[in-house]
Motif scaffolding. Structure first.
Motif, PDB file in Angstrom:
ATOM      1  N   GLY A 260      22.192  -7.084 -45.845  1.00 25.68           N
ATOM      2  CA  GLY A 260      22.189  -7.808 -44.949  1.00 25.68           C
ATOM      3  C   GLY A 260      20.945  -8.331 -44.541  1.00 25.68           C
ATOM      4  N   VAL A 261      20.859  -9.643 -43.942  1.00 24.56           N
ATOM      5  CA  VAL A 261      19.936 -10.838 -43.763  1.00 24.56           C
ATOM      6  C   VAL A 261      19.675 -10.700 -42.263  1.00 24.56           C
ATOM      7  CG1 VAL A 261      18.721 -13.058 -43.962  1.00 24.56           C
ATOM      8  CG2 VAL A 261      20.592 -12.097 -45.597  1.00 24.56           C
ATOM      9  N   GLU A 262      18.509 -10.470 -41.761  1.00 21.08           N
ATOM     10  CA  GLU A 262      18.209 -10.979 -40.407  1.00 21.08           C
ATOM     11  C   GLU A 262      16.959 -11.622 -40.002  1.00 21.08           C
ATOM     12  OE1 GLU A 262      18.505  -9.292 -35.714  1.00 21.08           O
ATOM     13  OE2 GLU A 262      16.949  -8.423 -37.436  1.00 21.08           O
ATOM     14  N   LEU A 263      17.011 -13.037 -40.140  1.00 28.00           N
ATOM     15  CA  LEU A 263      16.011 -13.880 -40.067  1.00 28.00           C
ATOM     16  C   LEU A 263      14.908 -13.376 -38.896  1.00 28.00           C
ATOM     17  CD1 LEU A 263      15.335 -16.444 -41.810  1.00 28.00           C
ATOM     18  CD2 LEU A 263      16.370 -17.912 -39.928  1.00 28.00           C
ATOM     19  N   ARG A 264      15.294 -13.015 -37.860  1.00 30.96           N
ATOM     20  CA  ARG A 264      14.290 -12.629 -36.700  1.00 30.96           C
ATOM     21  C   ARG A 264      13.388 -11.522 -36.978  1.00 30.96           C
ATOM     22  NH1 ARG A 264      15.526  -9.915 -32.141  1.00 30.96           N
ATOM     23  NH2 ARG A 264      17.241  -8.874 -33.532  1.00 30.96           N
ATOM     24  N   THR A 265      13.709 -10.525 -37.906  1.00 29.75           N
ATOM     25  CA  THR A 265      12.885  -9.670 -38.387  1.00 29.75           C
ATOM     26  C   THR A 265      12.446  -9.406 -39.743  1.00 29.75           C
ATOM     27  OG1 THR A 265      14.776  -8.226 -38.644  1.00 29.75           O
ATOM     28  CG2 THR A 265      13.659  -7.902 -36.410  1.00 29.75           C
ATOM     29  N   LEU A 266      12.902 -10.580 -40.564  1.00 30.19           N
ATOM     30  CA  LEU A 266      12.526 -10.457 -41.961  1.00 30.19           C
ATOM     31  C   LEU A 266      11.314 -10.370 -42.438  1.00 30.19           C
ATOM     32  CD1 LEU A 266      14.725 -12.145 -44.502  1.00 30.19           C
ATOM     33  CD2 LEU A 266      12.271 -12.568 -44.543  1.00 30.19           C
ATOM     34  N   ALA A 267      10.258 -11.274 -41.618  1.00 29.62           N
ATOM     35  CA  ALA A 267       8.954 -11.227 -41.986  1.00 29.62           C
ATOM     36  C   ALA A 267       8.278  -9.981 -41.888  1.00 29.62           C
ATOM     37  CB  ALA A 267       8.211 -12.205 -41.211  1.00 29.62           C
ATOM     38  N   LYS A 268       8.713  -9.120 -41.145  1.00 25.86           N
ATOM     39  CA  LYS A 268       8.041  -7.849 -40.752  1.00 25.86           C
ATOM     40  C   LYS A 268       8.373  -6.771 -41.894  1.00 25.86           C
ATOM     41  CE  LYS A 268       7.419  -7.128 -36.021  1.00 25.86           C
ATOM     42  NZ  LYS A 268       8.055  -6.975 -34.716  1.00 25.86           N
TER      43      LYS A 268
END
Ligand SMILES: NC(=O)c1ccc[n+]([C@@H]2O[C@H](COP(=O)([O-])OP(=O)(O)OC[C@H]3O[C@@H](n4cnc5c(N)ncnc54)[C@H](OP(=O)(O)O)[C@@H]3O)[C@@H](O)[C@H]2O)c1
Length: 326
Positions: A260-268
Motif C-alpha cells: 500500500g502507498v500513503e504519500l502523507r506518511t511515506l517520508a517517515k
C-alpha cells in the motif's frame, strides 16, 4: 482574499467562494500567492467528510498548488519572496493565498508552466512510489493501471511507459482509454464491458508483474487474479467508494505481494524514498514529461471542478487557475 469555503460537509455544491482575511505566515511558514491549484480525489472526499482524516468545517479545500512566495515567517531560509514554488497541504489551496510550512514547498521546475506545476506533484509522486518504491517495477514488465484515465492513473501510465514498462490501461470507456493510450499504454481494457482477468491474461500470456490500483471496488480482485506468480499488487486508493476484501488464498497460491502507498506518511517510513522519486521525476520532466490537464476552471467555479471528479467525467487532471496563471 477570495477563497473557497466548505461550511458544512456534503457534495461539491456545498462549497462557496467568498472574501476571507489574508493569512499571515507564522514562524517556519511561507505565504504563497497561488497561481494554480489542482483538484485531487481526496479534496472531494474531504468536502464530503469521507477522507481518512476529518477536517473540521469551516475550511478552504484544496491540497496542491503552484505559486510565488510573497512573504516568509521567522526562521525560513529555504525560500525567499519572488521564488516560484509548488506545494501541498491538507487544505487551503483553492484560494488566492496560502500559508504552509517551508518544508511543504519545492522549487517549480522551469519546464512546467503554472497549471502543469500545480497538477504535477501529488499524482506523479504517488505514481512513482506505487510503481517503483512499492511495485518494484522493472523495464519490460507488464504493468496494469486501473483508473488509467484519472489523475493518478494517467501519471502511472506516463511514468511506467517512460521507465520502459509495457502498460495495460484499464478504464470505464473507450473514450477514456484513448487518453491513456496517447500517453503510451500498449493496450486498453474497458473494465465495465470486458472481463478484466481474462483480457489481462490473454494480453500478457502468463499474467502481469504489477497492478496499480487507485480505484478499488469490484475491479481489484480480477486484476489481482491476473497477476503472474510472484507479482505485486499496489493499493493506492478507493475512488469506486468501496474497499475491496481480497481472499488471502489468492496470495498464497501464486506467491503474490500486496503493498500500500500513503504519500502523507511515506517520508517517515521510507526516509530515502522521496529523494529517489524527486531525482527520477525531475529527469523525466527535463525530457518533456508533464501532466495531462483536460479542464481548467476559475476560482469561482470550484464546484464545477470538484464535480468533474465526483461524477467520473474528469480525464487526467482538473486545475483551478487564478490571476497570473497563463
Ligand atoms: N495513497 C495515496 O497516497 C494517494 C495519493 C493520491 C490519490 N490517492 C487516491 O487515489 C484515488 C484516485 O485519485 P485521483 O486524484 O487520481 O482521482 P480521479 O482523477 O478522480 O481518478 C479516479 C478514477 O477512478 C475511476 N472510478 C471508478 N469508479 C469511480 C467512482 N465511483 N467515482 C469516481 N471515480 C471512479 C474513474 O475512472 P473510470 O470512470 O474510467 O473508471 C476515475 O478516473 C483516490 O481514491 C485518492 O484518494 C491516494
Amino acid at each position: 482574499m477570495r477563497a473557497a469555503r466548505c461550511d458544512r460537509y456534503g457534495p461539491p455544491d456545498v462549497v462557496t467562494v467568498c472574501d476571507v482575511a489574508d493569512p499571515l505566515p507564522a514562524r517556519g511558514e511561507v505565504l504563497v500567492e497561488i497561481r494554480a491549484a489542482a483538484v485531487n480525489f481526496p479534496d472531494v472526499l474531504t468536502v464530503a467528510d469521507k477522507y481518512q482524516v476529518s477536517v473540521p468545517a469551516p475550511f478552504t479545500p484544496g491540497s496542491e498548488f503552484a505559486g510565488v512566495v510573497r512573504a516568509v515567517g521567522a526562521d525560513v531560509r529555504s525560500v525567499e519572496p519572488g521564488d516560484a514554488v509548488m506545494g501541498s497541504a491538507m487544505t487551503g489551496a483553492f484560494a488566492e493565498l496560502i500559508c504552509v510550512p517551508a518544508s511543504a514547498l519545492t522549487p517549480k521546475p522551469d519546464d512546467l508552466d503554472w497549471v502543469s506545476a500545480a497538477a504535477f506533484r501529488v499524482t506523479y509522486t504517488t505514481a512513482y512510489h506505487a510503481l517503483v518504491t512499492f511495485g518494484a517495477m522493472r523495464a519490460g514488465d507488464w504493468v496494469v493501471v486501473l483508473g488509467a484515465a484519472g489523475g493518478v492513473g494517467t501519471a502511472a501510465v506516463d511514468v511506467a511507459t517512460r521507465l520502459g514498462a509495457r502498460v495495460i490501461a484499464c478504464a470505464s470507456s473507450e473514450e477514456r482509454l484513448a487518453a491513456a493510450t496517447k500517453l503510451g499504454a500498449e493496450v486498453g481494457v474497458s473494465y465495465d464491458s470486458e472481463d478484466l482477468k481474462t483480457r489481462i491474461k490473454e494480453i500478457t500470456g502468463g499474467g502481469a508483474q504489477v497492478v496499480i490500483d487507485p480505484v478499488g471496488g469490484k475491479y481489484a480482485e480480477p486484476a489481482l487474479r491476473a497477476l503472474a506468480p510472484g507479482g505485486t499488487f499496489v493499493t493506492v486508493g478507493y475512488a469506486a467508494g468501496e474497499i475491496p476484501r481480497i481472499p488471502l488464498n489468492l496470495v498464497l497460491l501464486k506467491d503474490l505481494t500486496i503493498r500500500g502507498v500513503e504519500l502523507r506518511t511515506l517520508a517517515k517510513r521510507h526516509p530515502d524514498a522521496p529523494a529517489h522519486a524527486q531525482q527520477t521525476l525531475a529527469a523525466l520532466v527535463a525530457e518533456g514529461m508533464k501532466p495531462l490537464v483536460s479542464q481548467v476552471f476559475g476560482l469561482d467555479d470550484v464546484t464545477g471542478a470538484l464535480t468533474s471528479l465526483n461524477d467520473r467525467t474528469a480525464v487526467g487532471k482538473v486545475v483551478i487557475a487564478l490571476d497570473g496563471a497563463c
